[in-house]
Design a protein around this motif. Sequence first.
Motif, PDB file in Angstrom:
ATOM      1  N   ARG A  75     -66.637-127.961 -27.660  1.00 39.50           N
ATOM      2  CA  ARG A  75     -66.981-126.675 -26.767  1.00 39.50           C
ATOM      3  C   ARG A  75     -66.932-127.695 -25.140  1.00 39.50           C
ATOM      4  NH1 ARG A  75     -73.027-125.634 -28.123  1.00 39.50           N
ATOM      5  NH2 ARG A  75     -72.432-123.821 -27.005  1.00 39.50           N
ATOM      6  N   CYS A  76     -66.887-126.802 -24.104  1.00 42.88           N
ATOM      7  CA  CYS A  76     -66.857-127.265 -22.920  1.00 42.88           C
ATOM      8  C   CYS A  76     -67.707-126.812 -22.118  1.00 42.88           C
ATOM      9  CB  CYS A  76     -65.311-127.074 -22.130  1.00 42.88           C
ATOM     10  SG  CYS A  76     -65.274-127.373 -20.591  1.00 42.88           S
ATOM     11  N   THR A  77     -68.651-127.653 -21.250  1.00 43.41           N
ATOM     12  CA  THR A  77     -69.397-127.017 -20.386  1.00 43.41           C
ATOM     13  C   THR A  77     -69.119-125.774 -19.265  1.00 43.41           C
ATOM     14  OG1 THR A  77     -70.826-129.083 -20.629  1.00 43.41           O
ATOM     15  CG2 THR A  77     -71.439-127.714 -18.490  1.00 43.41           C
ATOM     16  N   GLN A  78     -68.009-126.408 -18.917  1.00 46.05           N
ATOM     17  CA  GLN A  78     -67.289-125.529 -17.874  1.00 46.05           C
ATOM     18  C   GLN A  78     -66.551-124.254 -18.273  1.00 46.05           C
ATOM     19  OE1 GLN A  78     -68.036-125.030 -14.809  1.00 46.05           O
ATOM     20  NE2 GLN A  78     -66.929-126.346 -13.392  1.00 46.05           N
TER      21      GLN A  78
ATOM     22  N   CYS B  76     -63.622-129.742 -14.040  1.00 43.86           N
ATOM     23  CA  CYS B  76     -64.173-130.808 -15.199  1.00 43.86           C
ATOM     24  C   CYS B  76     -65.549-131.301 -14.588  1.00 43.86           C
ATOM     25  CB  CYS B  76     -63.250-131.641 -15.730  1.00 43.86           C
ATOM     26  SG  CYS B  76     -64.435-133.022 -16.792  1.00 43.86           S
ATOM     27  N   ILE B  77     -66.753-131.237 -15.199  1.00 45.97           N
ATOM     28  CA  ILE B  77     -67.829-131.748 -14.336  1.00 45.97           C
ATOM     29  C   ILE B  77     -68.122-133.284 -15.019  1.00 45.97           C
ATOM     30  CG2 ILE B  77     -68.909-129.715 -13.717  1.00 45.97           C
ATOM     31  CD1 ILE B  77     -70.932-130.525 -16.134  1.00 45.97           C
ATOM     32  N   GLY B  78     -67.125-133.702 -15.847  1.00 53.36           N
ATOM     33  CA  GLY B  78     -67.647-135.279 -16.602  1.00 53.36           C
ATOM     34  C   GLY B  78     -68.755-135.275 -17.203  1.00 53.36           C
ATOM     35  N   CYS B  79     -69.250-134.383 -18.120  1.00 52.47           N
ATOM     36  CA  CYS B  79     -70.492-134.480 -18.923  1.00 52.47           C
ATOM     37  C   CYS B  79     -69.825-135.078 -20.109  1.00 52.47           C
ATOM     38  CB  CYS B  79     -71.073-133.343 -18.939  1.00 52.47           C
ATOM     39  SG  CYS B  79     -70.102-131.760 -19.754  1.00 52.47           S
ATOM     40  N   ASN B  80     -68.853-134.804 -20.887  1.00 52.40           N
ATOM     41  CA  ASN B  80     -68.439-135.318 -22.147  1.00 52.40           C
ATOM     42  C   ASN B  80     -69.163-134.384 -23.215  1.00 52.40           C
ATOM     43  OD1 ASN B  80     -66.626-137.293 -21.141  1.00 52.40           O
ATOM     44  ND2 ASN B  80     -67.614-139.127 -22.040  1.00 52.40           N
ATOM     45  N   ILE B  81     -69.338-133.209 -22.896  1.00 53.20           N
ATOM     46  CA  ILE B  81     -69.946-132.450 -24.135  1.00 53.20           C
ATOM     47  C   ILE B  81     -68.805-132.299 -25.056  1.00 53.20           C
ATOM     48  CG2 ILE B  81     -70.612-129.981 -24.730  1.00 53.20           C
ATOM     49  CD1 ILE B  81     -72.929-132.095 -23.800  1.00 53.20           C
ATOM     50  N   CYS B  82     -67.491-132.134 -24.336  1.00 53.18           N
ATOM     51  CA  CYS B  82     -66.312-131.892 -25.191  1.00 53.18           C
ATOM     52  C   CYS B  82     -66.096-133.116 -26.188  1.00 53.18           C
ATOM     53  CB  CYS B  82     -65.123-131.721 -24.331  1.00 53.18           C
ATOM     54  SG  CYS B  82     -64.962-133.173 -23.047  1.00 53.18           S
TER      55      CYS B  82
ATOM     56  N   ARG C 202     -59.957-134.120 -20.154  1.00 57.22           N
ATOM     57  CA  ARG C 202     -60.888-133.253 -19.676  1.00 57.22           C
ATOM     58  C   ARG C 202     -60.590-132.093 -18.738  1.00 57.22           C
ATOM     59  NH1 ARG C 202     -65.062-137.839 -19.186  1.00 57.22           N
ATOM     60  NH2 ARG C 202     -63.165-138.987 -18.242  1.00 57.22           N
TER      61      ARG C 202
ATOM     62  N   ILE D 194     -59.130-129.401 -20.459  1.00 54.79           N
ATOM     63  CA  ILE D 194     -60.119-128.618 -21.403  1.00 54.79           C
ATOM     64  C   ILE D 194     -61.100-127.689 -20.399  1.00 54.79           C
ATOM     65  CG2 ILE D 194     -62.082-129.055 -22.717  1.00 54.79           C
ATOM     66  CD1 ILE D 194     -60.959-131.779 -23.370  1.00 54.79           C
ATOM     67  N   ALA D 195     -61.441-128.133 -19.296  1.00 46.78           N
ATOM     68  CA  ALA D 195     -62.069-127.362 -18.550  1.00 46.78           C
ATOM     69  C   ALA D 195     -61.383-126.122 -17.815  1.00 46.78           C
ATOM     70  CB  ALA D 195     -63.013-128.269 -17.265  1.00 46.78           C
TER      71      ALA D 195
END
Length: 692
Positions: A362-365, A345-351, A322, A325-326
């Motif tokens: 996709r990635c939030t950040q 990375c914010i650790g949200c697991n949208i990826c 992650r 990825i971020a």
Amino acid sequence: MPKRDPYYDILFEPVQIGPVTARNRFYQVPHCNGMGYLRPKTLAAMRGIKAEGGWAVVCTEEVEIHATSDNGLAAEGRLWDDADIPALTKMTEAVHEHGALAGIELVHGGYSNSNHYSRIPPIAPSMISVNSYDPVQARSMTKSDIRNFRKWHRQAALRAKQADFDLVYVYAGHSLTLLMHFLSPRFNQRTDEYGGSLENRVRLFREVIEDTKEAVGDKCAVAVRFAVDELLGPKGITSENEGREVVEMLAELPDLWDVNISEWENDSATSRFEKEGYQEPYIGFVKSLTSKPVVGVGRYTSPDTMVSLIQRGVMDMIGAARPSIADPFLPNKIEEGRLDEIRECIGCNICVAGDWLAVPMRCTQNPTMGEEWRRGWHPERIEPRKSDEGVLVLGGGPAGLECALALGNRGYRVILAESSDELGGRVSRESRLPGLTEWGRVRDYRVGLLEKLENVSIYCGSELNAEDILEFSAEDKFGFSHVMLATGATWRRDGIAREHREPIPGLSNVSVLTPDDLMNGVSAKGKVLIFDDEHFYMGGVLAEKLKLAGHDVQLVTPAPDISTWTHNTMEQGRIQKRLLELDVRLTPQYNLVSVHSGTVELACMFTDRRVYSACDTLVLVTERIPNDDLHHTLLANPDGIAQAGIKTLQCIGDCWAPGIIAAAVHSGHLAAREFEEEPPGEVPFLRERVML
Ligand code: ADP
Ligand code: SF4
């Protein structure tokens, strides 16, 4: 180019891995991505950018070695025969172009695959139902199956070498792999030399490592991914018993140990439940048992923590999925002394959701994630401005911040006006909910960089109305003749969402609060009933917050379970467990049909049978209404717009279409990328098509 702080030199030491050398200690461990064998160009571009960003090793996701291991819908890697080699070669070329090593994680999923596509019965050490609720049973492997499995793995390793991979994995890193099934007495009840004692259960793992070394070890490093703890206590492998013993038994056999915890939801735990470094207590022992390089993960984004991990002898290489990825350029940013530019990375697991939904992650950040090939987006480069135009961005939430940053990076003059005294919008408010602190990184990263841009001015406490906008835009005054509205969305208080297309009857009989009210500090009173018809994290996290504040809380949802969409972020089990442990009353599969004084009427989703619950405060987690009044007011005044010289007016983020934070960031980025560029075609990105 700025130089790195010598304190971080240790992170840039090369590491010998069997016959190959990694240029530094940054290691992108295998990770799924929803691209896989279906979208090899998308995948190669994404991996290539990681290599460009400084990662010394860039690995694939799991790559199936044979049709008896078919992951069905999921878009994983596939290396079933020679015809699969060219797709993977695309990735090795992209990775090598930037001087990194390419690793491939060969997998056989054993009883974890239902083989819906291949229709071949799955195989396992012993006969067992597959681990999903599919009506499929895996058959017990014969000796010849075991010989075949070794042959398939060997052939896949040779094909990987042909595809020019530098590291080849033997994978027992999650409980989803056949080798782990052999290791675990839960799945292995064999009475031959492959079952019974640990030595017997390890036999196949050992043989496959030896086979792989013999087949490709002259050129490729042979890495092992192994889950040292399944977090199942005595029922599973733990780092105190067999997890440790397996490492002891095989210590010097592989060229590299990549160690983690299992299952995937433990390995990739979200920040709501685990903080940076959460795996260290489990994997910390490994280095003391082997002289081979050790890689571990733990959502590491802090360079100081990374240095400490190396200095304390926890690991030799910093593994990351992650964090890479971020920020695919995390290593380069440390190397170049640009620590404040790291997109953590914010650790949200949208990826992770991308993998479950079988679409490019996709990635939030990082809004460029998954867009590298199809839109040609690069995480660190953006087209320079086309003119001297100025852009007024209204709203400092994730959409407005990202849009202002990307436009600012393009060189445009930008004014960002935010009505409140705080930047971040929903991200700031939501990051104060239990467990979500790290989500504030979406704001911090952007604000930090915006403050360095001379061409961007930020005004907080500036609520602009339509007249203000016309004035700002007027060319003879400020000349910000392009307007991006990023004014967000507001949770509705009438109950309308999936189950109700009309307001819920009787809402005036009880005190009704929305998530916005609660995040803005309004207190609930007495018994609280939350009705969740939105299904992501908000209902569950508010139940936790209100329970911790001392309320009697009941959470009602028409869905089969609590926060049901969080199955995609692999948190559902943890959320439901936490709420049960807190004694929140959970009522899934019920609709809220009417509200009376002090009580609400619920209906079973299947029988419509009615039950009643006491309720003093009703919290409605349903839908959000876009804050687009300004947009409509301006659109209704075409003369004013023309006189002010407003050339473009656009809504972005939640005020355009309420969605997840990742969608708001992406929307802001897209608007900035497309600003003053040729409009995209009917399909705004490239597609990978099946060749006929
Ligand atoms: P998104 O997720 O789309 O970025 P948010 O709700 O997080 O949306 O952020 C919207 C931001 O816009 C909020 O911080 C809000 O205070 C701000 N805002 C809303 N209306 C105005 C306005 N008229 N002028 C300036 N800022 C506004
Ligand atoms: Fe991290 Fe969330 Fe991006 Fe995944 S989607 S890499 S968890 S910020």
